[in-house]
Write an enzyme that holds these catalytic residues in place. Structure first.
Site, PDB file in Angstrom:
ATOM      1  N   ASP A  33       0.853  -1.194   0.000  1.00  0.00           N
ATOM      2  CA  ASP A  33       0.000   0.000   0.000  1.00  0.00           C
ATOM      3  C   ASP A  33       0.885   1.239   0.000  1.00  0.00           C
ATOM      4  OD1 ASP A  33      -3.266   0.202   0.808  1.00  0.00           O
ATOM      5  OD2 ASP A  33      -2.110   2.074   0.902  1.00  0.00           O
ATOM      6  N   CYS A  61     -19.906   0.256  -2.501  1.00  0.00           N
ATOM      7  CA  CYS A  61     -20.061  -0.472  -3.768  1.00  0.00           C
ATOM      8  C   CYS A  61     -21.338  -0.155  -4.537  1.00  0.00           C
ATOM      9  CB  CYS A  61     -19.963  -1.972  -3.508  1.00  0.00           C
ATOM     10  SG  CYS A  61     -18.302  -2.442  -3.012  1.00  0.00           S
TER      11      CYS A  61
HETATM   12  N1  LIG Z   1     -15.291  -2.789   0.036  1.00  0.00           N
HETATM   13  C1  LIG Z   1     -16.014  -3.742  -0.489  1.00  0.00           C
HETATM   14  O1  LIG Z   1     -16.919  -4.296   0.125  1.00  0.00           O
HETATM   15  C2  LIG Z   1     -15.732  -4.207  -1.893  1.00  0.00           C
HETATM   16  C3  LIG Z   1     -16.267  -5.412  -2.338  1.00  0.00           C
HETATM   17  C4  LIG Z   1     -15.993  -5.840  -3.638  1.00  0.00           C
HETATM   18  C5  LIG Z   1     -15.220  -5.050  -4.479  1.00  0.00           C
HETATM   19  N2  LIG Z   1     -14.747  -3.848  -4.033  1.00  0.00           N
HETATM   20  C6  LIG Z   1     -13.898  -3.068  -4.943  1.00  0.00           C
HETATM   21  O2  LIG Z   1     -12.542  -3.302  -4.583  1.00  0.00           O
HETATM   22  C7  LIG Z   1     -11.770  -2.109  -4.780  1.00  0.00           C
HETATM   23  C8  LIG Z   1     -11.090  -1.709  -3.476  1.00  0.00           C
HETATM   24  O3  LIG Z   1     -12.094  -1.383  -2.540  1.00  0.00           O
HETATM   25  P1  LIG Z   1     -11.772  -1.191  -0.979  1.00  0.00           P
HETATM   26  O4  LIG Z   1     -13.065  -0.981  -0.314  1.00  0.00           O
HETATM   27  O5  LIG Z   1     -10.852  -2.279  -0.543  1.00  0.00           O
HETATM   28  O6  LIG Z   1     -10.943   0.186  -1.054  1.00  0.00           O
HETATM   29  P2  LIG Z   1     -10.126   0.901   0.132  1.00  0.00           P
HETATM   30  O7  LIG Z   1     -10.276   2.344  -0.121  1.00  0.00           O
HETATM   31  O8  LIG Z   1     -10.509   0.329   1.447  1.00  0.00           O
HETATM   32  O9  LIG Z   1      -8.615   0.459  -0.146  1.00  0.00           O
HETATM   33  C9  LIG Z   1      -7.870   0.866  -1.264  1.00  0.00           C
HETATM   34  C10 LIG Z   1      -6.406   0.930  -0.848  1.00  0.00           C
HETATM   35  O10 LIG Z   1      -5.607   1.141  -2.009  1.00  0.00           O
HETATM   36  C11 LIG Z   1      -4.490   1.932  -1.625  1.00  0.00           C
HETATM   37  N3  LIG Z   1      -3.843   2.487  -2.826  1.00  0.00           N
HETATM   38  C12 LIG Z   1      -4.282   3.462  -3.656  1.00  0.00           C
HETATM   39  N4  LIG Z   1      -3.382   3.650  -4.658  1.00  0.00           N
HETATM   40  C13 LIG Z   1      -2.369   2.782  -4.460  1.00  0.00           C
HETATM   41  C14 LIG Z   1      -1.179   2.490  -5.160  1.00  0.00           C
HETATM   42  N5  LIG Z   1      -0.823   3.126  -6.281  1.00  0.00           N
HETATM   43  N6  LIG Z   1      -0.371   1.524  -4.651  1.00  0.00           N
HETATM   44  C15 LIG Z   1      -0.699   0.865  -3.517  1.00  0.00           C
HETATM   45  N7  LIG Z   1      -1.822   1.099  -2.824  1.00  0.00           N
HETATM   46  C16 LIG Z   1      -2.665   2.039  -3.284  1.00  0.00           C
HETATM   47  C17 LIG Z   1      -5.093   2.966  -0.689  1.00  0.00           C
HETATM   48  O11 LIG Z   1      -4.112   3.559   0.119  1.00  0.00           O
HETATM   49  C18 LIG Z   1      -6.079   2.085   0.103  1.00  0.00           C
HETATM   50  O12 LIG Z   1      -5.466   1.564   1.281  1.00  0.00           O
HETATM   51  C19 LIG Z   1     -12.756  -1.061  -5.326  1.00  0.00           C
HETATM   52  O13 LIG Z   1     -12.715  -1.091  -6.726  1.00  0.00           O
HETATM   53  C20 LIG Z   1     -14.097  -1.578  -4.841  1.00  0.00           C
HETATM   54  O14 LIG Z   1     -15.145  -1.172  -5.678  1.00  0.00           O
HETATM   55  C21 LIG Z   1     -14.966  -3.423  -2.756  1.00  0.00           C
END
Ligand SMILES: NC(=O)c1ccc[n+]([C@@H]2O[C@H](COP(=O)([O-])OP(=O)(O)OC[C@H]3O[C@@H](n4cnc5c(N)ncnc54)[C@H](O)[C@@H]3O)[C@@H](O)[C@H]2O)c1
Length: 440
Positions: free
Chosen positions: A30, A267
């Site tokens: 991250d 989402c």
């Molecule tokens: N949260 C859910 O329930 C869920 C379920 C299914 C799918 N999704 C999808 O999964 C994806 C992630 O969602 P999330 O809720 O985990 O997001 P989140 O915001 O909790 O986590 C994303 C992470 O990515 C990191 N990040 C950003 N740019 C980066 C880079 N260049 N290198 C390394 N790290 C980086 C951020 O610091 C953050 O910690 C989204 O597309 C979301 O739509 C989410």
């Protein structure tokens, strides 16, 4: 097998930890230094039941490592997952900035074959864009012949039940375009196949579309039931009875038919908007999804409207207890939570809020809701001198409160139940006015 998961949020941390649990060596990456430092110390940045113990065990066993530097470990792994955020842009489209940042870093550092898998929810066509971004970087380095593959492996976990959803999935969807990539993904998911979980292989655009179609369908069921519920109120029917009656039809099924005060979270709102936006851009109008969104916006205001009607459009100086802040139980996620819309409207109408949530209060504070919001110690404290209770998030601990105690502390015993978890007759019997969603 070694893999990297880039983005250590709700999805990335759960994915990395669960693969480590299956014996895979995992680097969770991250850019958030603070997050990675905390994880190294065993501090989990999110609330997800069961996750802390699992992270600790796998970290201690050396299978789960944390780093901020993708380039330093990239060429050690067979597969890189991108699980970074894809937040909505102002126009509703998915912002692919983070996904493409990861692709660029991969292209700038790649020295051997690997598969780059998108786990984030991304519009159809993103894998192509990821591929082009990586290829452009390789070309700049004079490595245009270096072979790599892209794949799509959308995630279907639900916050609050993320570990079970990941370890015991209804299905895993993998979009691939080469046999080599498929072989590697089969190897990674072998423990799941051995346990008889279904892995569905598709082409990449279909995998990308499956994720949006699944979330759009679920959001549609919610808005459909909310529309039916509002109509139930008008015609004097009870949506709970209607739900049971239609859910007994095997073609419909009984899941996801609950009326309420609107869907939220990271989402459904964003994915519905993104699909509408993609369609518009391509000259197609997703009419059902536009209605799904409109119904949801209406529904997020419904408890407030009922409250205003009860108090003849004047809640100035009144104290409103808000039970539950997170967009759903068992999570601290406040993204697009209906509670935010409600609280904002109460404050603008001159009311005061006493809010309580078992885990989301710290997250809620980050939304700076203002001095008119007091964060209470528990549900009882929230009802002190309250003129109404708004039940917004159906945490288990809200299901059987001691109403006799609450009634004594409130100024006026009235409950607006945004999740239909209480019984109107029972509430009326103990002296509470009660209003649910879609209930006479
Ligand atoms: N949260 C859910 O329930 C869920 C379920 C299914 C799918 N999704 C999808 O999964 C994806 C992630 O969602 P999330 O809720 O985990 O997001 P989140 O915001 O909790 O986590 C994303 C992470 O990515 C990191 N990040 C950003 N740019 C980066 C880079 N260049 N290198 C390394 N790290 C980086 C951020 O610091 C953050 O910690 C989204 O597309 C979301 O739509 C989410």
């Amino acid at each position: 097998m070694k893999i990297a998961i880039v983005g250590t949020g709700y999805v990335g941390l759960v994915t990395g930890t669960c693969f480590a649990e299956m014996g895979t060596e995992v680097f969770c990456v991250d850019i958030d230094k603070n997050k990675i430092e905390k994880l190294k110390q065993g501090i989990i940045p999110i609330f997800e039941p069961g996750l802390d113990e699992m992270v600790e065990r796998n970290h201690k066993a050396g299978r789960l490592q944390f780093t901020t530097d993708l380039s330093s470990i990239l060429n050690e792994v067979d597969i890189v997952f991108s699980a970074v955020g894809t937040p909505p842009d102002e126009d509703g489209s998915a912002d692919l900035k983070y996904v493409l940042d990861v692709a660029r870093t991969v292209g700038q550092n790649l020295n051997k074959y690997m598969v780059i898998v998108t786990k984030s929810t991304v519009p159809v066509g993103t894998a192509k864009l990821v591929k082009k971004t990586i290829q452009d970087e390789l070309n700049k380095r004079g490595l245009s012949d270096l072979k790599f593959d892209v794949a799509s492996n959308p995630e279907f976990l639900k916050e609050g039940a993320a570990i079970t959803d990941f370890m015991q999935p209804d299905r895993v969807v993998v979009g691939v375009e080469s046999e080599e990539a498929k072989r590697l993904m089969e190897k990674l998911y072998k423990p799941f196949t051995l346990n008889n979980y279904r892995i569905i292989y598709t082409d990449i655009p279909s995998a990308e579309m499956i994720k949006y179609a699944a979330n759009a369908m679920l959001a549609t069921r919610i808005s459909f039931m909310n529309d039916i519920a509002n109509m139930c109120e008008i015609v004097g029917a009870d949506v709970n009875m209607v739900r049971k009656g239609i859910g007994a039809d095997a073609r419909i099924g009984s899941k996801f038919l609950y009326a309420g005060c609107g869907y939220g979270g990271s989402c459904f709102p964003k994915d519905v908007k993104a699909l509408i936006h993609t369609a518009n851009k391509l000259g197609y109008k997703m009419q059902i999804l536009e209605a799904v969104e409109n119904v949801n916006e209406f529904q997020k205001n419904i408890l407030f409207d009922k409250l205003m009607k009860y108090y003849n459009n004047d809640i100035k100086g009144k104290t409103i207890a808000v039970w539950g802040l997170a967009f759903k139980p068992k999570t601290d996620d406040m993204r697009e939570a209906p509670s935010l819309v409600l609280i904002d409207r109460i404050i603008k109408a001159g009311g005061k809020v006493r809010a309580y949530d078992p885990v989301a209060m710290e997250e809620a504070k980050k939304h700076h809701l203002g001095d008119s919001v007091i964060y209470a110690k528990d549900i009882y404290d929230a009802t002190l001198d309250a003129d109404a209770i708004l039940m917004v998030t159906e945490w288990n601990e809200f299901r059987l409160p001691t109403w006799e105690v609450i009634k004594k502390t409130m100024k006026k015993p009235v409950v607006f139940d945004g999740r239909n978890i209480y019984n109107k007759e029972e509430m009326n019997e103990i002296g509470f006015d009660y209003f649910g969603i879609g209930i006479k």
